[in-house]
Enzyme design. Structure first.
Site, PDB file in Angstrom:
ATOM      1  N   GLN A   1     -76.904 -35.234  -2.712  1.00  0.00           N
ATOM      2  CA  GLN A   1     -77.668 -35.670  -3.879  1.00  0.00           C
ATOM      3  C   GLN A   1     -77.051 -35.079  -5.155  1.00  0.00           C
ATOM      4  OE1 GLN A   1     -80.289 -37.913  -3.881  1.00  0.00           O
ATOM      5  NE2 GLN A   1     -80.060 -37.803  -6.083  1.00  0.00           N
TER       6      GLN A   1
ATOM      7  N   LYS B   1     -85.448 -41.410  -0.074  1.00  0.00           N
ATOM      8  CA  LYS B   1     -84.359 -41.844   0.809  1.00  0.00           C
ATOM      9  C   LYS B   1     -84.729 -41.547   2.263  1.00  0.00           C
ATOM     10  CE  LYS B   1     -80.947 -41.471  -2.828  1.00  0.00           C
ATOM     11  NZ  LYS B   1     -79.932 -40.689  -3.539  1.00  0.00           N
TER      12      LYS B   1
ATOM     13  N   ASP C   1     -72.700 -43.297   0.141  1.00  0.00           N
ATOM     14  CA  ASP C   1     -72.966 -43.524  -1.290  1.00  0.00           C
ATOM     15  C   ASP C   1     -71.871 -44.383  -1.923  1.00  0.00           C
ATOM     16  OD1 ASP C   1     -75.326 -42.636  -2.419  1.00  0.00           O
ATOM     17  OD2 ASP C   1     -74.684 -40.538  -2.516  1.00  0.00           O
TER      18      ASP C   1
END
Ligand code: NAP
Length: 281
Positions: A96, A52, A119
């Site tokens: 995460q 990422k 997200d």
């Protein structure tokens, strides 16, 4: 022979578009920064976080990372998120997952400012998706819609079956397909006559997490097959939920694993970061 839907190439195309957009924003004085938080050092999570950050650097998005020890308390993590929520120079916050078991994921997701929820997991983002209002889209399902559209596959009016009903893939996938005017069925572990249900699909999205579960006898001839699964076979080789060898000859288009859905998830995360800066900076 089926068309191979090349997620690597399509995600690269999206990244090039984002790179140009980032340059334009920079010229207008807008810098974009993503905060990435990892708790503990799960090796798979470390790979995802690294990729990422690499993606951010490629398109010209800044990233700051917070690598917190496994024993970080929930309160410490929430305090960091609240600080990042307040920082004007941070456009997106990514925590995460999975988190260590002593930390409640739902509480952490809810703590993120919905304007920085790149997200797309915050209940406000999910709610906006459900009622068709603007908001961040969950990256993997949004990436699948892009894969279909950019491969010239029509969704409207099609019979779509989503196998799996998780909050991050199956459910948002079903809603996005509905938004595209598909007729959508969601199948899961309690679905009866699973094979018959899946065989109805013009477009099948398999997000079940079971190595090569979908064999040719689940597939209608000419179907489009999107394989979300990331599994390991008996030799430790990366593979999907679909038995590619047996299914490929029957279908009209199919994604490989790796190189299908996976690269799209990061591209859509970068897209969400860009959207965050455009909408809220
Ligand atoms: P998950 O949370 O474990 O959900 C799996 C779903 O599959 C559940 O809804 C479950 O049904 C259903 N299921 C399990 N066994 C089944 C069976 N035998 N028959 C029918 N349905 C069954 O998984 P997830 O997070 O959605 O991920 C799914 C897969 O996608 C995993 O391999 C994951 O690694 C991969 N993934 C890939 C990406 C990417 O970027 N490519 C992103 C996210 C996830 P119930 O709800 O009834 O239990």
């Amino acid at each position: 022979m089926a068309m191979l839907i090349d997620g690597k190439a399509i995600s690269q195309q999206i990244k090039e578009e984002l790179k140009e957009k980032a340059l334009r924003l920079k010229a207008a004085g807008v810098e974009i920064t993503l905060a990435v938080i990892q708790v503990g050092n799960d090796p798979a999570s470390s790979v995802y976080v690294r990729n990422k950050k690499k993606g951010c650097a490629y398109v010209g998005i800044g990233s700051v990372s917070y690598e917190l020890p496994d024993e970080t308390t929930q309160e410490e993590l929430l305090t960091l998120i609240r600080e990042l929520n307040q920082k004007k120079e941070i456009n997106g916050i990514l925590v995460q997952l999975p988190l260590p078991s002593h930390i409640d994921e739902d509480t952490v997701i809810r703590a993120i400012d919905p304007k920085k929820d790149v997200d797309g997991f915050h209940p406000q983002s999910v709610g906006a998706l459900c009622i068709g209002q603007p908001g961040f889209l969950s990256c993997t399902p949004a990436g699948i819609i892009q894969l279909l559209k950019r491969s010239g596959i029509e969704i409207e009016g099609k019979e779509c079956v989503v196998l799996g009903r998780s909050n991050i893939v199956g459910k948002p996938m079903a809603i996005l397909l509905l938004r595209e005017n598909a007729t959508v069925t969601v199948a899961h572990s309690r679905t009866r006559n699973l094979k018959e249900v899946i065989k109805r699909a013009d477009i099948l999205i398999a997000a079940v997490g079971k190595t090569k579960m979908i064999t040719s006898d689940y597939i209608k001839e000419g179907a489009v097959v999107i394989d979300v699964g990331i599994n390991r076979d008996e030799n430790g080789k990366l593979c999907g939920d679909v038995d590619f060898e047996s299914v490929e000859p029957l279908c009209s288009a199919i994604t490989p694993v790796p190189g299908g859905v996976g690269p799209m998830t990061i591209a859509m995360l970068l897209n969400n970061c860009m959207q965050s800066a455009e909408l809220y900076a």
